[in-house]
Write an enzyme that holds these catalytic residues in place. Structure first.
Site, PDB file in Angstrom:
ATOM      1  N   HIS A   1       0.747  -1.292   0.030  1.00  0.00           N
ATOM      2  CA  HIS A   1      -0.040  -0.295   0.014  1.00  0.00           C
ATOM      3  C   HIS A   1       0.936   1.304   0.001  1.00  0.00           C
ATOM      4  O   HIS A   1       1.711   1.454   1.057  1.00  0.00           O
ATOM      5  CB  HIS A   1      -0.955   0.052   1.321  1.00  0.00           C
TER       6      HIS A   1
ATOM      7  N   ASP B   1      -2.477  -1.404  -3.382  1.00  0.00           N
ATOM      8  CA  ASP B   1      -3.139   0.071  -3.691  1.00  0.00           C
ATOM      9  C   ASP B   1      -1.692   0.853  -3.768  1.00  0.00           C
ATOM     10  O   ASP B   1      -1.132   1.170  -2.973  1.00  0.00           O
ATOM     11  CB  ASP B   1      -3.852   0.305  -2.568  1.00  0.00           C
TER      12      ASP B   1
ATOM     13  N   ASN C   1      -1.502   4.042  -5.175  1.00  0.00           N
ATOM     14  CA  ASN C   1      -2.236   5.358  -5.100  1.00  0.00           C
ATOM     15  C   ASN C   1      -1.774   5.926  -6.272  1.00  0.00           C
ATOM     16  O   ASN C   1      -1.127   7.162  -6.118  1.00  0.00           O
ATOM     17  CB  ASN C   1      -1.835   5.962  -3.604  1.00  0.00           C
TER      18      ASN C   1
ATOM     19  N   PHE D   1     -13.326  11.423  -5.722  1.00  0.00           N
ATOM     20  CA  PHE D   1     -12.441  11.065  -6.773  1.00  0.00           C
ATOM     21  C   PHE D   1     -12.922  10.036  -7.397  1.00  0.00           C
ATOM     22  O   PHE D   1     -13.407   8.922  -6.830  1.00  0.00           O
ATOM     23  CB  PHE D   1     -10.883  10.766  -6.004  1.00  0.00           C
TER      24      PHE D   1
END
Length: 561
Positions: A408, A446, A448, A531
């Site tokens: 992450h 994830d 990002n 988002f």
């Protein structure tokens, strides 16, 4: 003497199948939610609890659109079409008007549907069933020592009947509770005399609502095909799921004010998460934002029942209240009948940041550098051995290993250099593992980072263009020279590989409009009010494996909308 100061509920609206755990606040006690059972009294006293279902003599109908509201009108068209009666109720004329576009479909489908097995109602309305209990079997629900549905009336109060339904601190509403208010009582009992001491604290819930049935996801199978588009008839395939489950500590009304409080509650979300995860029958499951106590008390034991072995790496700092139990991290699960655990590696980007600053950053800038780089993110790497064979001649007698990385990456949008540095650090570590034993790679998480960003480019094509705009953000000079931002792992995106192999598939043309034509990645894996975009990926060594993959981030409203 024990004294109850007050009681309150994490959410006023109870949901069928979701356990209610009231907060019981005691006077002069540092633990604000301490249970004092009869087996372990405190100051000669213990706590007892009772739950009641308050059932009005007048039948109450619940709105099919807003289950927390009482219905005031009914659609007669539903009655004539023999649509399940609970679909016909609405709380206001505006509610009915706003829902008409959806509601009309029920009428149309009822008029045209024909089920060969004769289960027409189930075929049309099965997934909309308002009596769904999020996978909970009512027969197994234990609400204290009292039968779930007592045959005798406990109390009567005017036009209401009170049924005692539980005698434990927690209570799990059942389908019989729908539309009714629940009452919770907490009182102190003397250990010797068994008599009640002091006043009874009570609290009423709102009406119990049915658990909303999440809309099933439309999966795109891409099994039995390699990256070149040729059919793979071997048995050496497996399935992978990557999922940011949203740490409970982050599921706050401040961040998700558009979600009702009951939808944010862990007791509700965990039921949906478990059903979702287990339902895909994935061989490898990579979860991000798993809260430490939820890993130990929920994910690990529950997935163990379904044949999964668990590995966990938590982040390196506490969030919000400083409790070790609220630290989240990455959890990797794999089916015991498909894989065995060989080795585990843990990556703490904080330690890598310390080493980097010690080696490259002047002393005067170390504090500034660490403030920027230290973000507590981690990665969990597991080497697994397959218990199945790909039946290849060249692999006869050779151990079938796969390296699974689960991470992450830092979320802050402005720290583009930190995101890229973390991804690069992880990939260089994986390169060493791959080189040491020629192990294929599976990289999930994830990240990002949107498609086309520098971290995505590094993952997808193995390098970053020196002119990439993300490289303009590098105040510490950690990305220089740009030529070092490479890796040799032959990684392929699970999403983009579908676009390459899908030309011959019937679903390909339908899915083309759902992917970015420039990167072949989906239009979004993350959907919130502020988002919508793709942040989550599964990458794999394209020369070794092809497997069905699913990766997404689900915020609370996606679980019931």
């Amino acid at each position: 003497m024990v004294k109850v100061s007050r009681v309150h509920l994490p959410s006023e609206i109870p949901i069928v199948g979701c356990e209610i755990l009231p907060y019981v606040i005691l006077d002069n006690n540092n633990n604000n939610n301490l249970d004092v059972p009869e087996s372990n009294p405190l100051d000669g006293c213990f706590l007892k609890y009772k739950w009641y279902r308050i059932q009005s003599d007048k039948k109450v109908a619940i709105c099919s659109v807003h289950p927390s509201e009482q219905a005031t009108l009914q659609c007669l068209g539903c009655v004539k079409a023999k649509i399940p009666v609970n679909k016909s109720y609405h709380c206001t004329p505006k509610c009915f008007s706003d829902a008409w576009q959806h509601h009309r479909v029920l009428h149309e489908r009822a008029a045209s549907a024909v089920n060969e097995n004769g289960n027409e109602e189930e075929d049309i309305y099965g997934r909309f069933n308002n009596n769904a209990t999020s996978g909970v079997n009512n027969a197994s629900v234990q609400n204290g020592t009292t039968p779930i549905y007592p045959a005798t009336v406990t109390q009567r109060n005017g036009g209401e009947t009170w049924f005692e339904v539980g005698r434990s601190k927690t209570y799990t509403p059942t389908a019989d509770d729908i539309g009714h208010v629940l009452k919770f009582e907490c009182f102190v009992v003397d250990s010797e005399t068994k008599s009640v001491v002091g006043p009874t604290k009570t609290i009423l819930t709102s009406r119990v609502i049915p658990a909303p049935s999440p809309t099933p996801r439309r999966l795109i199978p891409v099994t039995n095909a390699d990256v070149a588009g040729h059919l793979d008839t071997s048995s050496g395939t497996f399935t992978v799921l990557s999922y940011n489950v949203l740490c409970d500590s982050y599921a706050t009304s401040d961040l998700y004010g558009y979600c009702p409080s009951w939808a944010l509650s862990w007791s509700y979300r965990r039921q949906n998460l478990l059903r979702e995860i287990v339902g895909y029958l994935a061989d490898v499951v990579c979860l991000q934002e798993v809260q430490s106590d939820h890993f130990e008390e929920f994910f690990s034991p529950e997935l163990d029942k379904h044949g999964y072995q668990a590995l966990f790496k938590r982040k390196t700092a506490e969030v919000y209240n400083g409790s070790n139990q609220t630290i989240d991290g990455c959890a990797t699960f794999f089916r015991r009948d498909r894989f065995s655990h060989v080795k585990k590696y843990e990556v703490e980007f904080n330690k890598a940041a310390q080493s980097l600053t010690d080696a490259l950053v002047p002393n005067a800038q170390k504090k500034t550098a660490l403030n920027r780089l230290v973000k507590d993110n981690v990665a969990l790497i597991a080497v697994l051995e397959a218990k199945f064979s790909n039946q290849g001649v060249d692999n006869h007698g050779k151990r079938q290993l796969v390296c699974v990385a689960n991470t992450h990456v830092n979320v802050q949008h402005e720290l583009k250099d930190v995101k890229l540095w973390q991804v690069h650090t992880l990939l260089k570590g994986l390169e060493k593992i791959a080189a040491s034993a020629d192990i294929p790679m599976l990289v999930c998480g994830d990240f990002n980072s949107v498609p086309g960003s520098a971290p995505h480019a590094l993952l997808a094509i193995g390098k970053v263009d020196p002119m990439h705009p993300d490289l303009a953000v590098d105040p510490l000079g950690i990305l220089r020279p740009a030529t070092k931002l490479t890796h040799t792992l032959p990684l392929v995106s699970a999403y983009s590989s579908f676009a390459r192999i899908g030309a011959g598939l019937g679903t390909y043309e339908q899915q083309k409009r759902r992917v970015d034509p420039n990167t072949n990645e989906p239009l979004f894996t993350n959907c919130t009010r502020d988002f919508i975009g793709t942040l989550d990926y599964i990458f794999y060594s394209g020369i070794y494996y092809i497997f069905t993959c699913l990766s997404y981030y689900v915020v609370p409203f996606k679980l019931f909308n």
